[in-house]
Design a protein around this motif. Structure first.
Motif, PDB file in Angstrom:
ATOM      1  N   ASN A 128      38.172 -54.827 122.645  1.00 57.74           N
ATOM      2  CA  ASN A 128      37.296 -54.406 121.433  1.00 57.74           C
ATOM      3  C   ASN A 128      37.672 -52.991 121.222  1.00 57.74           C
ATOM      4  N   THR A 129      37.794 -52.952 119.788  1.00 55.99           N
ATOM      5  CA  THR A 129      38.089 -51.321 119.416  1.00 55.99           C
ATOM      6  C   THR A 129      36.938 -50.562 118.875  1.00 55.99           C
ATOM      7  N   GLY A 130      35.509 -51.397 119.205  1.00 56.40           N
ATOM      8  CA  GLY A 130      34.344 -50.654 118.631  1.00 56.40           C
ATOM      9  C   GLY A 130      34.201 -51.042 117.118  1.00 56.40           C
ATOM     10  N   GLY A 131      32.960 -51.230 116.851  1.00 61.35           N
ATOM     11  CA  GLY A 131      32.704 -51.565 115.251  1.00 61.35           C
ATOM     12  C   GLY A 131      32.997 -53.189 115.460  1.00 61.35           C
ATOM     13  N   ASN A 132      33.484 -53.695 114.329  1.00 61.31           N
ATOM     14  CA  ASN A 132      33.483 -55.166 114.131  1.00 61.31           C
ATOM     15  C   ASN A 132      34.982 -55.546 114.140  1.00 61.31           C
ATOM     16  N   GLU A 133      36.030 -54.845 115.030  1.00 59.95           N
ATOM     17  CA  GLU A 133      37.285 -55.281 114.922  1.00 59.95           C
ATOM     18  C   GLU A 133      37.574 -55.398 116.578  1.00 59.95           C
ATOM     19  N   ALA A 134      38.872 -56.121 116.759  1.00 61.06           N
ATOM     20  CA  ALA A 134      39.309 -56.307 118.310  1.00 61.06           C
ATOM     21  C   ALA A 134      40.821 -56.546 118.047  1.00 61.06           C
ATOM     22  N   ASN A 135      41.532 -55.948 119.037  1.00 57.19           N
ATOM     23  CA  ASN A 135      43.031 -56.200 119.016  1.00 57.19           C
ATOM     24  C   ASN A 135      43.398 -57.073 120.056  1.00 57.19           C
ATOM     25  N   VAL A 136      44.211 -58.001 119.566  1.00 58.00           N
ATOM     26  CA  VAL A 136      44.713 -59.264 120.489  1.00 58.00           C
ATOM     27  C   VAL A 136      46.299 -58.614 120.986  1.00 58.00           C
ATOM     28  N   TYR A 137      46.439 -58.882 122.119  1.00 60.72           N
ATOM     29  CA  TYR A 137      47.570 -58.507 122.747  1.00 60.72           C
ATOM     30  C   TYR A 137      48.284 -59.486 123.428  1.00 60.72           C
ATOM     31  N   LEU A 138      49.480 -59.547 123.662  1.00 60.15           N
ATOM     32  CA  LEU A 138      50.443 -60.845 124.239  1.00 60.15           C
ATOM     33  C   LEU A 138      50.349 -60.360 125.859  1.00 60.15           C
ATOM     34  N   ALA A 139      49.813 -61.123 126.648  1.00 62.76           N
ATOM     35  CA  ALA A 139      49.576 -60.730 128.248  1.00 62.76           C
ATOM     36  C   ALA A 139      50.907 -61.287 129.059  1.00 62.76           C
ATOM     37  N   LYS A 140      51.325 -62.427 128.662  1.00 58.93           N
ATOM     38  CA  LYS A 140      52.634 -63.127 129.423  1.00 58.93           C
ATOM     39  C   LYS A 140      53.766 -63.284 128.393  1.00 58.93           C
ATOM     40  N   GLU A 141      54.722 -63.566 129.093  1.00 60.06           N
ATOM     41  CA  GLU A 141      55.854 -63.761 128.171  1.00 60.06           C
ATOM     42  C   GLU A 141      55.841 -65.252 127.557  1.00 60.06           C
ATOM     43  N   LEU A 142      56.316 -65.538 126.435  1.00 57.10           N
ATOM     44  CA  LEU A 142      56.313 -66.633 125.636  1.00 57.10           C
ATOM     45  C   LEU A 142      57.782 -67.410 126.146  1.00 57.10           C
ATOM     46  N   ASP A 143      57.577 -68.631 126.318  1.00 56.31           N
ATOM     47  CA  ASP A 143      58.688 -69.634 126.665  1.00 56.31           C
ATOM     48  C   ASP A 143      58.580 -70.863 126.034  1.00 56.31           C
ATOM     49  N   ARG A 144      59.344 -71.057 124.956  1.00 52.74           N
ATOM     50  CA  ARG A 144      59.099 -72.191 124.195  1.00 52.74           C
ATOM     51  C   ARG A 144      59.556 -73.512 124.878  1.00 52.74           C
ATOM     52  N   GLU A 145      60.439 -73.330 125.655  1.00 54.48           N
ATOM     53  CA  GLU A 145      60.918 -74.562 126.313  1.00 54.48           C
ATOM     54  C   GLU A 145      59.804 -74.909 127.517  1.00 54.48           C
ATOM     55  N   LEU A 146      59.158 -74.080 128.098  1.00 55.81           N
ATOM     56  CA  LEU A 146      57.946 -74.470 128.790  1.00 55.81           C
ATOM     57  C   LEU A 146      56.767 -74.771 128.127  1.00 55.81           C
ATOM     58  N   LYS A 147      56.389 -74.164 127.089  1.00 52.08           N
ATOM     59  CA  LYS A 147      55.229 -74.356 126.319  1.00 52.08           C
ATOM     60  C   LYS A 147      55.579 -73.737 125.009  1.00 52.08           C
TER      61      LYS A 147
END
Length: 1997
Positions: A126-145
């Motif tokens: 949450n950045t304060g106010g009415n907005e929040a940033n979404v970050y990638l927490a783990k690696e993406l692997d299409r072959e797994l999911k």
């Protein structure tokens, strides 16, 4: 980062503050959540349950004022969808999205996520106010999911207020190419036999976990050694198919290392590759024959060696290295040698004899050794035996055991007396074997030949020989052979060895002497003179000749024959070869015509020995006597004369002339003239001697008889023709005559006026007659006999009042266009018009005559006012009203008197509409026939019942027409509106006549079956539905009474009810109600619940291997208890088990052959058959059932394989002495069919090529045969092609034919034989034959072949040394002259030619005796005594009808008695006849026409005719051209001996001098008979060489004229009148100003006639009337405004124009020649004012401008689009009145093409300015200086005072500007001075003669101030913005490179002369037409040439 947000269209956020009760809101909430789409059903249910619970809990809380927050999503979507590339492209920790929210209460918001397994992938801050940033927490692997479903939360921290909301967040992972293809397990090592056919080896598969193109794999192949063509790989359904493409060979390569690449199909980014290695081993197969490793090619052994002696040894190994079978050796059939089968040792088997020629050549034996593999295992009959062959040569050395031997004991020969030395004796006996042979080698076989007793008369050759020789006896001393002294001589022939003289043999020789013909025939007279009359009959005797010969027998007088009659008429005569009588054998045409040729020369030969011996020649002179056989011939084909009416003399005297070519001075050529035919021949007289024809009295043109056959009338030109026939006859016996037609043209004169048929005309017309309508026609005739005198035109003089017009040609009076004849419109009312009409004839000027007539026209009134019909009302009618009821009455009024009004219904304007307002067509309901309108009373009644359901609204169009109208219809129209009222009279109707529906059995209740719909046409449209029928069936369905919807009510079983038949009733709401019924048929569909099964057990089939594709084998049967598609059986076959050879019909189960069967490939098949039900619709969906069955098929053998035959590929070489028991070659074959059956056994025979039964075939076993010689092959050498037919024993048998060659080599046993020329031939050649000339070619043939038949030639020495004078080509036999001949020293040369072959070991030869006689040279060519001949031919005369004989030549040659007589002279055209118009007979010298001549194309021809005695040389003309070309190239007239080879072949010299002179000059001595004095050699030589001056080169024609053998023939083509005149243009335009004087000739109408003289005389006439258009002020011009001069075509003004006159005239002009041929043109003449002319000023002289005026006029007309008329061309006059002859003024005017109006001068100048770019090139080309008005505006006298002020101010300003300009010029003087001097450089040129020649115009000097064109003067250089003159000028100021210092160095003239020339050059400053190209002299400048060139290129634009 690729982020994509996808938001669904519906919003999922709940408005929790809604005050509605919870009970009412929950169902809506449930329904709302049902519409949310989630990726997974399970996830959707969980999310839905959680959300419902949360909302339910929130709704139970007390309602407060705090409002919930909500997510802020762009686009108002309900779901957040984010797409990201998988890692590492999307980095962990990177921001992937920004959340936004909104709270109505502005409370701080907190974003979160609901914990789950998927939510761990992201992190929210949450950045304060009415907005929040979404970050990638783990690696993406299409072959797994590949997707993550996350629930986001949003709250304002007021949890007790249920302000906690969620949002669906869907994260989709997109693929990147991060996985390489991986091969599945595969076979890494493969072994393939080397005889494997191309095909599939193995299949590989690689997988790639990526998706899309990243996961698609393509296979590639690499071979490590580079053999990429042997294997290939292709991609098929994701797999790599590895194929063998080429043929493997173990011996070439036994191991292949392959690398297979699997590459993904990534279209961008990196491409991943997987690798697989495959090792391919090649298995060896026994397919290579053995190889010899040890062979001794040649070995020697003495012929006395003992039996069993070792000769040599061979050794071979197996060609297959991997097998290495043992080898056995075999020696082809020979009795002398043998070989050990295992060791390969060759030894002798019999005693050797080198002299035995059997199976050996010169003691050499060729042994053929075969090495054969012995396989370890037993071979089948179809396998080929591997073997190889080689040849070795065994040479048997010689031992002296032979003696020389003659082949015959006695020889008989003969020889001619007088034979020369070395002449061979001819053997008399047939098949003489003149051979001596000793077959020992070297000195053992060398022997000597000689005659006994020794003598000097004959000798034997050769004296020494080796082995075998073909001997010959020849003459040694020619003088000793005399037939009178001895007739026979006997000798003994001896052959004795040189080393051992006691070894010899002998034979007897008899020689006979033969008599020869050695005397020539002699004529009784040397020259025979005879005469015959011309045109003698066939068979007439011309002469008789006689000759004698002192020889005896046929060599003497008894054997003389007369032949070779030559000369100009020899082909027309017959010579009796025995009696010598010469007679005429065929008509000679011109040959026996004295007028063409009066003397003929003939030569004849007398030949003894019955025409083949010696010969002599005599000359015969034949004189032709004159006979009257030519009729007089008129000079012209016809004669014409013109006679004016009432005249007694022709315009020009008429003189007819005829000529007779019979002998002059005799009665045969005396001519008398007379008139023999003609209707008016009595009116003419002719002078009988002179041929002058005159009329006796005058003629009246109109009174001439109209006889079409005799008098022809030409109405178009006023001329009538009188035909006469004049005859010219001679006084000979019989009298001959010729007639010629004479045409007399009588010309008409205008002397009769027009006469009207009536003087008064009257006509009544209606008042509404339209404009242009014809009223009546007046007619007048003119009694003149021709146009334009009898052409009548009409005019209305008065009384028309602009209401009437008359046609000037036809006299038809009509109403004027736009005129109204209504009397009511005139004031006062006018009913009668009186017109005065004039008739004028076509006379010109005062000769025109006229007459008048009166016409009365009365106007009649008509009825033309229409009736009036008022507006009609709207009426209502009930449907079904009774027929006959009156519904309305119509009334109309008319203002005309006594109108007759009738009423009708206008069907076109009526319309009807139904209840919906749609138009009703008459084809749907004929509503018009429902009403009846009375035409008189106007009452409307019903005729039939009305139906409201068809029409409800009706409009009737009522028309009222006045029948009393005179013209057209007078109609009024109105609309009557009718409304139809409704009545209930229609039953309900169903949409369909019946309903047919289907439903599946066991359908659940409520399933819709059908919608039953009905409608009612009445307004009572409410319908109720009910069901009727069987109650049991009705219980199964339910019918809604309101909607008609039928649904399932109970379970329906297909086995009980296949169909449900129901009835539905529909009832309307009307009173009384009406109803209708409809049937409903429901089909119950079955379900698939039974498996198919086969009928019958396992079956075995057999079929022949040659069964056709599609052949039926058997039928497989199966069934299914289901029905329809569920019970339909489909049969399938396993492809692997059938291998594509069989197929089964999917529907019938018929088993058939699908591909060609081959028992040899596979003889047994086990097939797997599948039976499927519902295959078509249920197979792919898994709803089909199946069963399996096995079937066995055995393939029966057939004789379907043709045998294979193995024959020698090259020619089998044997000699012609081949032994009978020796094998020639071996034939082997095989058959792929069963070798145990007759199909695989073979039989051989010789089918073709054994025509003479030379060979035979012996079969050893079923697959092998040998070829032997059946008989000896002596003289059978050559190639023999045998065709071997191989057939198997099957039925029917297969036959294969193949050929091979047997080459039988030749043995040299035939000597050459001469074919041409014959023995003792005499060759005559001229003494002056050039050294190197080919005399003849000898030819000898040899019956041997090859080298043995190769014949060469050579000359043998003779005692007189004649062989040294000649030379023979050893190969071709061509005999050439080697040295110069001298007839005075030796006239006769006897040479001997020897022909010998190239045979080995001994060459054979034959001699030929040849006598060469040197004859005297024909030293003088025939010469003409005149230089030029003039002949005439008439154009278009038939080819060959006119003939002219050219004069004879003279010849100064003297005839020697021993030489040939003089040859006949032939004429050839050597120049001028390239197009082949003329034909010159070479022998008769008659010149005639070959092609039709046309004088208009070519009027004169110049032919050059050469006279020569070389009549056979057809290339004489070509050679003459070569001579001319050679002389021109040398540029010297006196060419002597340097002629080309073509000229030397002519064998002639020109002129009257000796031809063998070494320095003869044919041009120097030409024309000696005309201009050269033969006695004065010195003066002639000096006169001749004057032509060698290089300043006066002669043309090829002049060179020919200085050749006395050439005469120039001038041919003039006489003209006939065959071309009509043609106007220069079809339209002539001109103008005449209004101030022109009467009689002015202002333009010329010009026509051209290609003929000449009288035939080209042209007369001009005006045709028809002169029309006036847009004319004003010309009413008083009564006579013709213009006259055309009859002879010149000048147009003359025939009235006095006035300035008020306007308009233009047009008329037709006729041009005809003296024969009446004509052409017509159109003339337009415009009246214009003097100020309408435009003046162009040209810098051209008037003559120059007139040559280009047509181009100027046409171009200006095309560009401006106007008609351009040239008015005047005159020399330019300056303002001061002086004349400038260098300029020309052109006056013209322009006419608008559309309206033919004259353009004013400003318009013309504006038009030129608009097109100035297009006219720029034209104006420059013609040097147009100015364009202005022809008349300048006059200055106004006494200008106002301000004008003076303005002029003074202008002068002051111009003076100031001039002073400034002069100052600038002075400042720039220094710079421009150099440029002006540079411009003068070009006049000092070395190559031009411009300054030396007074005739060359002065040139234009660029870059000086002598120009008046801007851009070329240095003053204007700054206008081009070039700076070169500044920079480069500074660089070249002085110094050795300065142009000022060096430009004069290039000249050779004195500087003062140069300045004079320069001054003279610059005097021509105004001549813009004279050009000088300065670039031609730039290269003469020194160092600054390039600089000056750039300057000139820049300024000379």
């Amino acid at each position: 980062m690729n982020n994509e947000i996808v938001l669904p269209s519906r919003q999922r956020i709940l408005n929790v503050h809604n005050p509605q009760p919870i009970a009412n809101r929950l169902p809506k909430i449930r329904r709302k959540y049902k519409k949310v789409r989630l990726k997974s059903k399970r996830k959707w249910l969980a999310c839905c349950a959680n959300t419902v619970a949360l909302i339910f809990f929130t709704l139970l809380q007390p309602v407060s004022s705090n409002r919930p927050p909500r997510f802020a999503i762009d686009g108002g979507q309900s779901e957040i969808v984010l797409r990201l590339k998988e890692s590492p492209e999307t980095v962990v920790g990177s921001q992937i999205y920004t959340l936004k929210g909104f709270d109505p209460d502005n409370d701080p918001l907190v974003f979160g996520k609901r914990p789950s397994h998927d939510s761990e992938i992201i992190r929210i801050e949450n950045t304060g106010g009415n907005e929040a940033n979404v970050y990638l927490a783990k690696e993406l692997d299409r072959e797994l999911k590949d997707e993550y479903s996350i629930v986001l939360t949003l709250t304002d921290n007021h949890y007790n207020d249920y302000n906690y909301v969620t949002q669906s967040f869907l994260l989709l992972v997109e693929d990147i190419n991060d996985n390489a293809p991986i091969f599945l397990p595969y076979q890494s090592a493969i072994e393939i036999p080397e005889n494997s056919d191309p095909g599939i080896i193995t299949t590989l598969e690689a997988t790639d976990e990526d998706e899309g193109a990243y996961g698609q794999v393509v296979y590639y192949l690499q071979e490590l050694d580079g053999d990429n063509d042997m294997f290939s790989i292709s991609t098929y359904q994701g797999k790599g198919v590895l194929r063998l493409m080429g043929e493997l060979d173990y011996e070439t390569k036994s191991l292949y290392q392959l690398r297979v690449l699997a590459v993904d199909r990534a279209h961008q980014g990196p491409i991943n590759t997987g690798t697989a290695a495959i090792l391919v081993k090649v298995g060896d197969v026994g397919d290579q024959p053995p190889e010899f490793v040890e062979v001794q090619a040649v070995t020697r052994i003495p012929e006395d060696a003992e039996i069993g002696t070792r000769v040599l040894r061979v050794r071979a190994i197996d060609g297959d290295r991997g097998i290495n079978n043992p080898i056995e050796y075999d020696l082809e059939l020979t009795e002398l040698f043998d070989i050990d089968r295992h060791t390969g040792v060759v030894y002798t088997a019999q005693q050797l004899d080198r002299e035995d020629s059997n199976k050996q050549v010169n003691g050499a034996y060729i042994l053929k050794i075969t090495a054969t593999e012995v396989p370890h295992s037993q071979m089948s009959a179809s396998e080929e035996v591997m073997q190889v062959k080689t040849e070795v040569t065994v040479i048997v050395t010689d031992v002296n055991d032979e003696i020389p031997t003659f082949r015959q004991p006695i020889y008989r020969c003969e020889v001619n007396e007088n034979s020369q030395s070395n002449t061979p004796l001819s053997f008399i006996d047939d098949d003489v074997q003149n051979f001596v042979e000793d077959h020992d080698i070297g000195s053992n076989g060398t022997f000597r030949l000689f005659l006994d007793p020794p003598n000097d008369v004959f000798e034997i050759v050769p004296a020494v020989a080796v082995n075998e020789v073909n001997f010959m006896v020849r003459v040694k001393n020619a003088k000793s052979i005399d037939y009178e002294e001895m007739k026979e001589i006997n000798f003994t022939l001896f052959a004795r060895e040189i080393d051992e003289p006691d070894r010899w043999s002998s034979a007897h020789l008899q020689v006979y002497i033969r008599d020869q013909n050695d005397n020539f025939p002699e004529f009784t007279q040397s020259i025979y003179n005879t005469s015959i009359p011309e045109n003698s009959d066939l068979g007439a005797i011309v002469a008789k000749i006689e000759a004698t010969d002192i020889d005896s027998g046929d060599f003497g007088t008894m054997g003389i024959r007369f032949h070779n009659l030559r000369g100009g008429i020899a082909h027309l005569l017959h010579l009796n070869p025995i009696t010598g009588v010469i007679t005429i054998k065929q008509p000679g045409d011109s040959a026996f015509d004295r007028e063409i040729n009066s003397l003929h020369y003939l030569t004849v030969e007398a030949i003894d020995n019955v025409g083949i011996g010696n010969r002599n020649t005599a000359q015969i002179l034949v004189n032709i006597e004159d006979v009257n056989d030519n009729a007089p011939i008129f000079v012209q084909r016809h004669y014409e004369a013109k006679l004016l009416e009432n005249k007694r003399e022709f315009e020009t005297p008429l003189l007819v002339e005829a000529r007779d070519i019979d002998l002059n001075g005799t009665e045969n050529s005396q001519i008398t003239y007379e008139i023999v035919e003609g209707l008016y021949r009595e009116n003419f007289t002719i002078d009988p001697g002179r041929g002058l024809l005159r009329p006796l009295h005058s003629f009246d043109y109109e009174e001439l008889l109209e006889n079409r056959g005799r008098i022809r009338r030409r109405a178009d030109n006023g001329i009538r023709e009188i035909d006469l026939l004049v005859r010219a006859r001679d006084s000979g016996i019989p009298m001959l005559s010729t007639v010629v037609p004479v045409l007399i043209y009588v010309e008409d004169v205008n002397d009769n006026m027009p006469i009207f048929q009536k003087n008064f005309y009257a006509k009544t017309i209606p008042e509404d007659l339209p404009g242009g309508s014809s009223i009546l026609q007046v007619m007048a005739i003119d009694r003149d006999g021709s146009a334009p005198n009898n052409v009548v035109v009409y005019r209305i003089q008065m009384g028309a009042s602009d209401k009437f017009v008359i046609n000037s040609e036809s006299g038809v009076i009509s109403v004027a266009h736009g005129a109204n004849l209504d009397p009511d419109l005139t004031e006062p009312k006018k009913l009668v018009y009186t017109l005065t009409v004039l008739a004028l004839d076509g006379g010109i000027g005062n000769s025109q005559l006229m007459n008048s007539a009166t016409v009365n026209i009365t106007i009649k009134d008509v009825n033309n006012k229409p009736p009036v019909l008022g507006e009609l009302p709207t009426i209502r009618i009930m449907e079904n009203t009774i027929v006959g009821t009156q519904v309305y009455r119509v009334r109309a009024t008319d203002l005309d008197e006594s109108p007759i009004i009738r009423y009708r219904i206008n069907r076109d304007n009526c319309e009807a509409r139904n209840e919906e307002g749609t138009f009703v067509k008459l084809t749907e309901f004929d509503f018009l026939n429902a009403f009846d309108l009375d035409p008189i009373e106007g009452t409307i009644k019903l005729l039939k019942l009305l139906d409201r359901e068809k029409i409800e609204y009706l409009k009737l169009a009522i028309s009222a027409e006045d029948l009393a109208a005179v013209k057209g219809k007078q109609v009024a129209e109105a609309i009557l509106n009718i409304i139809i009222e409704d009545e209930n009279d229609n039953n309900p109707k169903f949409k369909q006549p019946f309903y047919r529906k289907t439903i599946t059995e066991n359908s659940i209740n409520g399933v819709l079956i059908a919608n039953i719909l009905a409608y009612d046409l009445d307004k009572n449209k409410t319908i109720t539905y009910s069901l009727e029928g069987n109650p049991a069936v009705r219980n199964l369905v339910h019918l809604d009474p309101q909607t008609g919807e039928m649904v399932v009510a109970n379970k329906i079983d297909h086995e009980q009810y296949q169909w449900l038949n129901l009835t539905v009733r529909a009832t309307d709401s009307g009173i009384p109600p009406r109803s209708a019924l409809v049937d409903v048929y429901v089909s119950v569909l079955d379900e698939n619940d039974n498996n198919p099964y086969f009928i019958g057990g396992t079956k075995n089939y057999s079929i022949s291997e040659n069964a056709e594709i599609g052949a039926r084998i058997g039928t497989v049967q199966a069934t299914d208890a289901d029905s329809g598609d569920f019970g339909k059986i489909t049969f399938l076959m396993d492809r692997i088990s059938s291998q594509g050879k069989f197929s089964i019909d999917a529907d019938t189960g018929v088993l058939s052959v699908a591909d060609r069967l081959d028992r040899e490939t596979k003889d047994f098949y086990m097939l797997v058959i599948e039976a499927w039900d519902n295959y078509q619709f249920g197979f792919l969906a898994g709803e089909s059932r199946n069963a399996f069955k096995q079937i066995f098929i055995t393939i029966l053998d057939e004789n379907d394989n043709a045998p294979e035959v193995f024959l020698p590929t090259s020619c089998v070489l044997i000699t012609e002495y081949h032994e009978l028991n020796e094998k020639i070659t071996t034939i082997r074959g095989k058959d792929a069919d069963d070798p145990e059956s007759p199909n695989g056994r073979l039989e051989f025979q010789i089918a073709k090529g054994n025509r003479y039964d030379l060979f035979e075939l012996r079969q050893i076993d079923e697959w092998t045969a040998n070829i032997y010689a059946r008989t000896h092959l002596r003289n059978k050498f050559g190639n023999h092609t045998l065709t071997i037919a191989t057939r198997d024993l099957g039925v029917p048998s297969n036959v294969v034919t193949k050929t091979f060659d047997i080459c039988v080599s030749d043995f040299n046993d035939h000597p050459p034989v001469f074919v041409t020329p014959l023995h003792n031939t005499t060759l005559r050649i001229p003494e002056n034959t050039t050294v190197g000339t080919e005399l003849l070619q000898v030819l000898a043939t040899d019956e041997d072949i090859g080298v043995n038949a190769l014949v060469h030639y050579r000359l043998k020495p003779d005692p007189l040394g004649s062989y040294k004078i000649f030379q023979i080509d050893s190969e071709t036999g061509q005999l050439f002259l080697k040295e110069k001949l001298n007839r005075e020293k030796q006239k006769l040369h006897e040479i001997r030619i020897e022909a010998y072959d190239q045979g080995l070991p001994t060459s054979l030869s034959t001699d030929l005796d040849l006598t060469i006689y040197i004859r005297n040279v024909n030293e003088y060519e025939p010469q003409f005594v005149v230089e030029e001949i003039h002949v005439n031919f008439t154009e278009h005369a038939d080819p060959g009808s006119e003939r002219v004989k050219l004069p004879d030549t003279i010849d100064k040659d003297e005839v020697d008695d021993l030489d040939d007589p003089p040859s006949s002279v032939c004429y050839f055209i050597v120049k001028g006849n390239e197009q082949g118009y003329f034909k010159l007979d070479p022998e008769t010298h008659i010149l005639s026409v070959e092609k039709e001549l046309d004088r208009e194309v070519i009027a004169n021809y110049t032919l050059f005719v050469r006279a020569t005695e070389n009549c056979a040389n057809e290339k004489l003309a070509y050679v003459s051209k070569q001579i001319s070309a050679t002389r021109r190239s040398d540029n010297i007239v006196g060419i002597t001996t340097a002629l080309r080879p073509e000229l030397s072949s002519l064998g002639r010299k020109q002129g009257g001098f000796l031809r063998n002179s070494d320095h003869f000059d044919r041009y120097k001595h030409s024309r000696n008979l005309r201009s050269i004095n033969e006695d004065d050699e010195t003066s002639t030589e000096q006169e001749s060489y004057e032509f060698a001056d290089s300043d006066n080169p002669l043309t090829s024609e002049e060179l020919l004229l200085y050749d006395s053998t050439v005469v120039r023939v001038r041919v003039r083509v006489l003209d006939i009148n065959d071309n009509p005149p043609h106007f220069r243009t079809k339209v002539f335009t001109g103008g005449i100003t209004t101030n022109a004087d009467f009689g002015t000739k202002f333009m010329r109408i010009e026509a051209l006639d290609p003929d000449e003289g009288f035939n080209a005389k042209i007369f001009y006439y005006m045709v028809g009337e002169i029309r006036q258009t847009l004319s004003e002020g010309l009413e008083n011009v009564r006579k013709s405004p213009f006259l055309v001069e009859r002879d010149t075509g000048d147009v003359q003004l025939n009235f006095d124009p006035q300035k008020s006159m306007k308009g233009y005239f047009d008329f037709m002009v006729l041009a005809n020649d003296t024969l009446g041929m004509k052409d017509v043109a159109h003339v337009f003449i415009y009246l214009l004012r003097e100020d309408q002319k435009v003046k162009f000023v040209f810098r051209l002289q008037p003559d120059e401008l007139r040559l280009k005026i047509s181009t100027f006029r046409d171009t200006l007309s095309n560009v401006t689009g106007a008609i351009v008329n040239i008015d005047e061309i005159k020399v330019h006059e300056n303002k001061d009145g002086s004349v400038d002859k260098t300029k020309t003024d052109l006056y013209m005017h322009l006419v608008e093409r559309e309206d033919n109006s004259i353009l004013e001068v400003p318009e013309v100048l504006k038009l030129i300015d608009q097109h100035i770019e297009q006219l720029d090139d034209l104006f420059k080309e013609l040097n147009v200086l100015d364009t202005q008005a022809a008349e300048a505006e006059l200055l106004v006298a006494g200008p106002p005072k301000p004008m003076f002020v303005w002029l003074i101010f202008t002068n002051l300003f111009m003076t100031t500007l001039l002073v400034v300009t002069l100052g600038l010029c002075v400042s720039q003087r220094k710079g421009y001075k150099r440029q002006l001097r540079a411009a003068k450089v070009n006049i000092f040129r070395n190559s031009s003669l411009s300054l030396q020649s007074n005739t060359e115009p002065a040139t234009r000097v660029p870059n000086t101030n002598k120009h008046s064109v801007q851009g070329s003067n240095p003053i204007w250089l700054k206008g081009y913005e070039n700076e070169w003159f500044r920079n480069e000028e500074n660089l070249s100021q002085g110094g050795q490179d300065s142009l000022d210092e060096n430009f004069l160095a290039i000249g050779t003239q004195d500087i003062h002369e140069t300045l004079k020339g320069t001054a003279k050059l610059f005097n021509h400053t105004n001549d813009l037409n004279r050009h000088f190209n300065v670039y031609n002299q730039i290269d003469k400048l020194t160092n600054n040439a390039q600089i000056l060139a750039r300057k000139l290129e820049t300024t000379e634009l």
